[in-house]
Design a protein around this motif. Sequence first.
Motif, PDB file in Angstrom:
ATOM      1  N   VAL A  53      72.647 -12.272 115.953  1.00  0.00           N
ATOM      2  CA  VAL A  53      72.072 -12.503 114.631  1.00  0.00           C
ATOM      3  C   VAL A  53      70.567 -12.732 114.748  1.00  0.00           C
ATOM      4  N   GLY A  54      70.181 -13.542 115.739  1.00  0.00           N
ATOM      5  CA  GLY A  54      68.759 -13.792 115.954  1.00  0.00           C
ATOM      6  C   GLY A  54      67.998 -12.511 116.249  1.00  0.00           C
ATOM      7  N   ASN A  55      68.566 -11.667 117.119  1.00  0.00           N
ATOM      8  CA  ASN A  55      67.922 -10.397 117.436  1.00  0.00           C
ATOM      9  C   ASN A  55      67.837  -9.491 116.211  1.00  0.00           C
ATOM     10  N   SER A  56      68.890  -9.535 115.396  1.00  0.00           N
ATOM     11  CA  SER A  56      68.896  -8.718 114.170  1.00  0.00           C
ATOM     12  C   SER A  56      67.791  -9.164 113.220  1.00  0.00           C
ATOM     13  N   MET A  57      67.606 -10.484 113.092  1.00  0.00           N
ATOM     14  CA  MET A  57      66.548 -11.005 112.227  1.00  0.00           C
ATOM     15  C   MET A  57      65.169 -10.570 112.734  1.00  0.00           C
ATOM     16  N   ARG A  58      64.986 -10.585 114.059  1.00  0.00           N
ATOM     17  CA  ARG A  58      63.695 -10.189 114.619  1.00  0.00           C
ATOM     18  C   ARG A  58      63.423  -8.705 114.389  1.00  0.00           C
ATOM     19  N   ARG A  59      64.487  -7.886 114.496  1.00  0.00           N
ATOM     20  CA  ARG A  59      64.303  -6.449 114.261  1.00  0.00           C
ATOM     21  C   ARG A  59      63.934  -6.185 112.811  1.00  0.00           C
ATOM     22  N   GLU A  60      64.556  -6.912 111.898  1.00  0.00           N
ATOM     23  CA  GLU A  60      64.385  -6.643 110.473  1.00  0.00           C
ATOM     24  C   GLU A  60      63.097  -7.235 109.902  1.00  0.00           C
ATOM     25  N   GLU A  61      62.689  -8.427 110.410  1.00  0.00           N
ATOM     26  CA  GLU A  61      61.555  -9.123 109.800  1.00  0.00           C
ATOM     27  C   GLU A  61      60.418  -9.434 110.780  1.00  0.00           C
ATOM     28  N   GLY A  62      60.506  -8.853 111.959  1.00  0.00           N
ATOM     29  CA  GLY A  62      59.458  -9.102 112.949  1.00  0.00           C
ATOM     30  C   GLY A  62      59.879 -10.142 113.963  1.00  0.00           C
ATOM     31  N   ALA A  63      59.336 -10.030 115.175  1.00  0.00           N
ATOM     32  CA  ALA A  63      59.760 -10.885 116.282  1.00  0.00           C
ATOM     33  C   ALA A  63      59.472 -12.364 116.042  1.00  0.00           C
ATOM     34  N   GLY A  64      58.521 -12.676 115.154  1.00  0.00           N
ATOM     35  CA  GLY A  64      58.170 -14.076 114.909  1.00  0.00           C
ATOM     36  C   GLY A  64      58.852 -14.678 113.704  1.00  0.00           C
ATOM     37  N   VAL A  65      59.884 -14.031 113.154  1.00  0.00           N
ATOM     38  CA  VAL A  65      60.486 -14.450 111.897  1.00  0.00           C
ATOM     39  C   VAL A  65      61.015 -15.876 111.930  1.00  0.00           C
ATOM     40  N   LEU A  66      61.687 -16.280 113.007  1.00  0.00           N
ATOM     41  CA  LEU A  66      62.289 -17.613 113.048  1.00  0.00           C
ATOM     42  C   LEU A  66      61.218 -18.711 113.022  1.00  0.00           C
ATOM     43  N   ALA A  67      60.185 -18.515 113.810  1.00  0.00           N
ATOM     44  CA  ALA A  67      59.091 -19.489 113.800  1.00  0.00           C
ATOM     45  C   ALA A  67      58.388 -19.500 112.455  1.00  0.00           C
ATOM     46  N   ARG A  68      58.255 -18.344 111.833  1.00  0.00           N
ATOM     47  CA  ARG A  68      57.607 -18.261 110.528  1.00  0.00           C
ATOM     48  C   ARG A  68      58.409 -19.051 109.488  1.00  0.00           C
ATOM     49  N   ARG A  69      59.733 -18.935 109.530  1.00  0.00           N
ATOM     50  CA  ARG A  69      60.577 -19.699 108.605  1.00  0.00           C
ATOM     51  C   ARG A  69      60.489 -21.199 108.902  1.00  0.00           C
ATOM     52  N   ALA A  70      60.441 -21.540 110.192  1.00  0.00           N
ATOM     53  CA  ALA A  70      60.340 -22.954 110.568  1.00  0.00           C
ATOM     54  C   ALA A  70      59.021 -23.547 110.070  1.00  0.00           C
ATOM     55  N   VAL A  71      57.944 -22.799 110.236  1.00  0.00           N
ATOM     56  CA  VAL A  71      56.630 -23.267 109.792  1.00  0.00           C
ATOM     57  C   VAL A  71      56.619 -23.467 108.276  1.00  0.00           C
ATOM     58  N   ALA A  72      57.265 -22.563 107.535  1.00  0.00           N
ATOM     59  CA  ALA A  72      57.324 -22.698 106.076  1.00  0.00           C
ATOM     60  C   ALA A  72      58.021 -24.001 105.682  1.00  0.00           C
ATOM     61  N   LYS A  73      59.114 -24.348 106.382  1.00  0.00           N
ATOM     62  CA  LYS A  73      59.813 -25.607 106.116  1.00  0.00           C
ATOM     63  C   LYS A  73      58.927 -26.803 106.447  1.00  0.00           C
ATOM     64  N   ILE A  74      58.175 -26.693 107.553  1.00  0.00           N
ATOM     65  CA  ILE A  74      57.297 -27.788 107.974  1.00  0.00           C
ATOM     66  C   ILE A  74      56.202 -28.033 106.943  1.00  0.00           C
ATOM     67  N   LEU A  75      55.582 -26.965 106.470  1.00  0.00           N
ATOM     68  CA  LEU A  75      54.489 -27.108 105.515  1.00  0.00           C
ATOM     69  C   LEU A  75      54.976 -27.651 104.178  1.00  0.00           C
ATOM     70  N   ALA A  76      56.230 -27.379 103.844  1.00  0.00           N
ATOM     71  CA  ALA A  76      56.786 -27.874 102.576  1.00  0.00           C
ATOM     72  C   ALA A  76      57.271 -29.314 102.686  1.00  0.00           C
ATOM     73  N   SER A  77      57.339 -29.832 103.918  1.00  0.00           N
ATOM     74  CA  SER A  77      57.930 -31.157 104.133  1.00  0.00           C
ATOM     75  C   SER A  77      56.993 -32.307 103.804  1.00  0.00           C
ATOM     76  N   GLY A  78      55.680 -32.088 103.946  1.00  0.00           N
ATOM     77  CA  GLY A  78      54.722 -33.174 103.765  1.00  0.00           C
ATOM     78  C   GLY A  78      54.551 -34.033 104.990  1.00  0.00           C
ATOM     79  N   HIS A  79      55.317 -33.762 106.058  1.00  0.00           N
ATOM     80  CA  HIS A  79      55.213 -34.517 107.312  1.00  0.00           C
ATOM     81  C   HIS A  79      54.365 -33.712 108.292  1.00  0.00           C
ATOM     82  N   ASP A  80      53.530 -34.388 109.101  1.00  0.00           N
ATOM     83  CA  ASP A  80      52.604 -33.638 109.956  1.00  0.00           C
ATOM     84  C   ASP A  80      52.883 -33.769 111.447  1.00  0.00           C
ATOM     85  N   LYS A  81      54.048 -34.300 111.830  1.00  0.00           N
ATOM     86  CA  LYS A  81      54.420 -34.361 113.251  1.00  0.00           C
ATOM     87  C   LYS A  81      55.802 -33.727 113.417  1.00  0.00           C
TER      88      LYS A  81
END
Length: 370
Positions: A53-81
């Motif tokens: 599934v992870g490999n499929s996500m990278r093929r479909e949305e780019g190799a950095g997709v998981l980190a990109r989604r994680a960063v989006a959650k981090i920026l929406a959290s209001g927490h900086d650590k």
Amino acid sequence: MIIGLTGSMGCGKGEIVKILEKEGFSYITLSMLVREEARKRGIEEEREKLMEVGNSMRREEGAGVLARRAVAKILASGHDKWVIDGIRNPAEIDEIRNVTEVEGKDFRPFVAGVNTEREILISRILSRARESDAKTKDEIIRKIDRELGVGEPEDGQQVAKCLEKVDIVVDNNGTLAELSNGFLDWYNKKNMTYKRPSKDEYYMDLAKSVSRRGTCTKVEIGAVIIRDDQVVATGYVGSPRGTKSSMDHGFCLRKKLGIPSGHRYEMCRSVHAEQNAIINAARSGTSLLGGDMYIFGKMQGESEELLDAFPCFICKKMLINCGLKRVICSLKDGSSKIFNVEDWMNEWSQNDIIDDKDQYGVRTDDVKVS
């Protein structure tokens, strides 16, 4: 701050997460995002299928997709650590490093890799006996190799390449205490906020370096003269050129003669640091008008005892006459004191020289005036 973690399964990334949680970090793992996607797709959450599934996500949305989604959650959290676990592709590292400052928050992303020798890794995976783990040595080796990138496409599992891009690799071949100490040593250094030294601090550090060249057996004092933001002269406590110093003789003449501190400087073998700096400027034909002098002082040798590095009366008179604007002296408490030379002139025009309270060595309270 964002800290990303990469390494093979069983290497100890989870232990690093526990350490960082105690430091106030929130935690997100890229495998959690893969599980979320697997549930959306109705796929069983088994390790091999999750990797697909992870490999499929990278093929479909780019190799950095998981980190990109994680960063989006981090920026929406209001927490900086935050700590991001489960990085398996170099593109994910690139995504994390793209996050620096958002809405005034400095995330300062760093990536750490955890490395464990293969036999130790296999032993740990077998002993922890997780339901999702492989059950035989050969199966574990195959999964480790796949994570490292064996038989994987560029946008697939590439932990070996990730380890080549990290800021630090922490070895986890010993105890948990050793892992913790090794990681915390790196983290504490990274977590220190860099403070650029002021110009006064910078030039005082230069004076400190100059002081180490001194040949006095009692103190180390260095002086640096700055004019138009340039070093124009330096000086340290030392005997006149071509003569034997107190270090050469092996003793202090004034001490041998029983002369109290602050008296009879004409009996000292050395030229004071301030005087040498002025002399060196004169030898090169350099004007000191409007310049600043920085003076650092400590006890000689291995001692860390600092001094109030105020000029003696003889030096103070020279500093006035050579046209300096300011004199900055290190203090025994580690700070410094700034003197405006014009203030010295005003004080001496209103009071007697003997009333001066800031002089090196003996205080004026000890001087008897008949």
